[in-house]
Design a protein around this motif. Sequence first.
Motif, PDB file in Angstrom:
ATOM      1  N   ASP A  65      31.353 -21.746  11.525  1.00 30.31           N
ATOM      2  CA  ASP A  65      32.733 -21.642  12.007  1.00 30.31           C
ATOM      3  C   ASP A  65      33.504 -20.522  11.321  1.00 30.31           C
ATOM      4  OD1 ASP A  65      32.245 -23.785  13.659  1.00 30.31           O
ATOM      5  OD2 ASP A  65      33.111 -25.269  12.294  1.00 30.31           O
ATOM      6  N   ASP A  66      33.030 -20.102  10.143  1.00 29.09           N
ATOM      7  CA  ASP A  66      33.782 -19.116   9.361  1.00 29.09           C
ATOM      8  C   ASP A  66      33.354 -17.673   9.619  1.00 29.09           C
ATOM      9  OD1 ASP A  66      35.151 -21.224   8.194  1.00 29.09           O
ATOM     10  OD2 ASP A  66      33.742 -21.388   6.520  1.00 29.09           O
ATOM     11  N   GLN A  81      23.616 -21.521  23.264  1.00 22.17           N
ATOM     12  CA  GLN A  81      23.534 -22.625  22.312  1.00 22.17           C
ATOM     13  C   GLN A  81      22.257 -22.545  21.474  1.00 22.17           C
ATOM     14  OE1 GLN A  81      25.598 -25.217  21.260  1.00 22.17           O
ATOM     15  NE2 GLN A  81      27.069 -23.882  22.293  1.00 22.17           N
ATOM     16  N   ILE A  82      21.171 -22.135  22.123  1.00 22.26           N
ATOM     17  CA  ILE A  82      19.900 -21.984  21.404  1.00 22.26           C
ATOM     18  C   ILE A  82      20.042 -20.941  20.302  1.00 22.26           C
ATOM     19  CG2 ILE A  82      17.504 -21.197  21.612  1.00 22.26           C
ATOM     20  CD1 ILE A  82      17.478 -22.409  24.435  1.00 22.26           C
ATOM     21  N   VAL A  83      20.636 -19.804  20.653  1.00 19.49           N
ATOM     22  CA  VAL A  83      20.815 -18.727  19.677  1.00 19.49           C
ATOM     23  C   VAL A  83      21.813 -19.140  18.598  1.00 19.49           C
ATOM     24  CG1 VAL A  83      21.564 -16.347  19.333  1.00 19.49           C
ATOM     25  CG2 VAL A  83      20.229 -16.948  21.359  1.00 19.49           C
ATOM     26  N   ALA A  84      22.881 -19.817  19.012  1.00 21.88           N
ATOM     27  CA  ALA A  84      23.894 -20.251  18.046  1.00 21.88           C
ATOM     28  C   ALA A  84      23.280 -21.183  17.001  1.00 21.88           C
ATOM     29  CB  ALA A  84      25.042 -20.948  18.771  1.00 21.88           C
ATOM     30  N   ILE A 102      30.805 -21.478  20.872  1.00 27.69           N
ATOM     31  CA  ILE A 102      31.215 -22.650  20.094  1.00 27.69           C
ATOM     32  C   ILE A 102      29.984 -23.529  19.906  1.00 27.69           C
ATOM     33  CG2 ILE A 102      32.660 -24.711  20.053  1.00 27.69           C
ATOM     34  CD1 ILE A 102      34.694 -23.199  21.746  1.00 27.69           C
ATOM     35  N   LEU A 103      29.623 -23.760  18.671  1.00 28.36           N
ATOM     36  CA  LEU A 103      28.406 -24.518  18.386  1.00 28.36           C
ATOM     37  C   LEU A 103      28.627 -25.995  18.674  1.00 28.36           C
ATOM     38  CD1 LEU A 103      25.505 -24.391  17.221  1.00 28.36           C
ATOM     39  CD2 LEU A 103      26.511 -24.824  14.971  1.00 28.36           C
TER      40      LEU A 103
END
Length: 316
Positions: free
Chosen positions: A225-226, A260-263, A13-14
């Motif tokens: 998100d999509d 989170q870094i990759v996201a 989840i970003l």
Amino acid sequence: MENFEQQYPQKPILMKRKSGGHISVTVLSMVIFAITFSLILDDYYLIAILLGVLLFHELGHFLMMKLFNYEELNMLFIPFMGAMVSGRKKEYSQIESSLMVIAGPLPGILLGAFLLLYNWTEPSSLYIQLGVILILLNVMNLIPIDPLDGGQLMRILFFNNYEYAQLIFTAISSLAVAGVGLYFNSWLMIIFGLLLGLRIKNKNKLYLIRKDMKEDDIEYESNYDDISNKTYSKIKRIIIEHTPVLNEIEEYNEEERYNQIVAKQVDGVLFPPTKKDASIAFKLFMLFLWAGGIILSTYAITAIEFNSIINAFQNR
């Protein structure tokens, strides 16, 4: 289909950037901007005018973004560079984006022209100073080079989907600014040109990543998100191929932080869909506004005697 999707790890989840404190960040950046300028320009009056003109310019962008429901809005003043407003949407529109871009320089040019051309009974130095700075700062922003407003407008209207063309456009812009800086012996413009040049490496990397995504049938015009877990995993693989340092980062960070870094990297290569709603008539209208702003600026500046401008800045 659902079972097939479950074969891939759940995408993180970003964590979205908070924008609630943008006013305090804006004020702080303005203070830093003023302090930095005061180190090379011992004229607080002129610095105050410059800040006001920049704020007026950026408010044009900001208000249009608010009107068109942009999210995560932030305004930031950057020493020696100017200021910027950032924001994002789930879906962009050529018309909205064009109006948002032109809303920065055009009001300043109109106000500046009014201050210079109106037949004042007793024209004051303040009107001339404000008019000149309003026009010069805003007409410079209409120059069609990346990342100025003029360059952004041309990109939105004519080659928003042409990644390689944007890369070439950035390279030409960098060389043009640095070249002008060398010609006029302006170290500030030379540095600005070099900073633009640094963007070429990042844009080239983005171009290559998106090229690989296209070859893998991954649509990058999408929102984080999509996208599915499968799409996320495929994009992550491509990004790591182009950014090997991410493997090293993984070794020195907790799993959640690394994810989170990759996201954020994945989110960075995606671009929300853009509605191609600008007709030929609208594009011609925007070109008319763009050219009109330049012509009006030129007329307003040349209509004032050069000595009057010099005296206005010398005698306060």
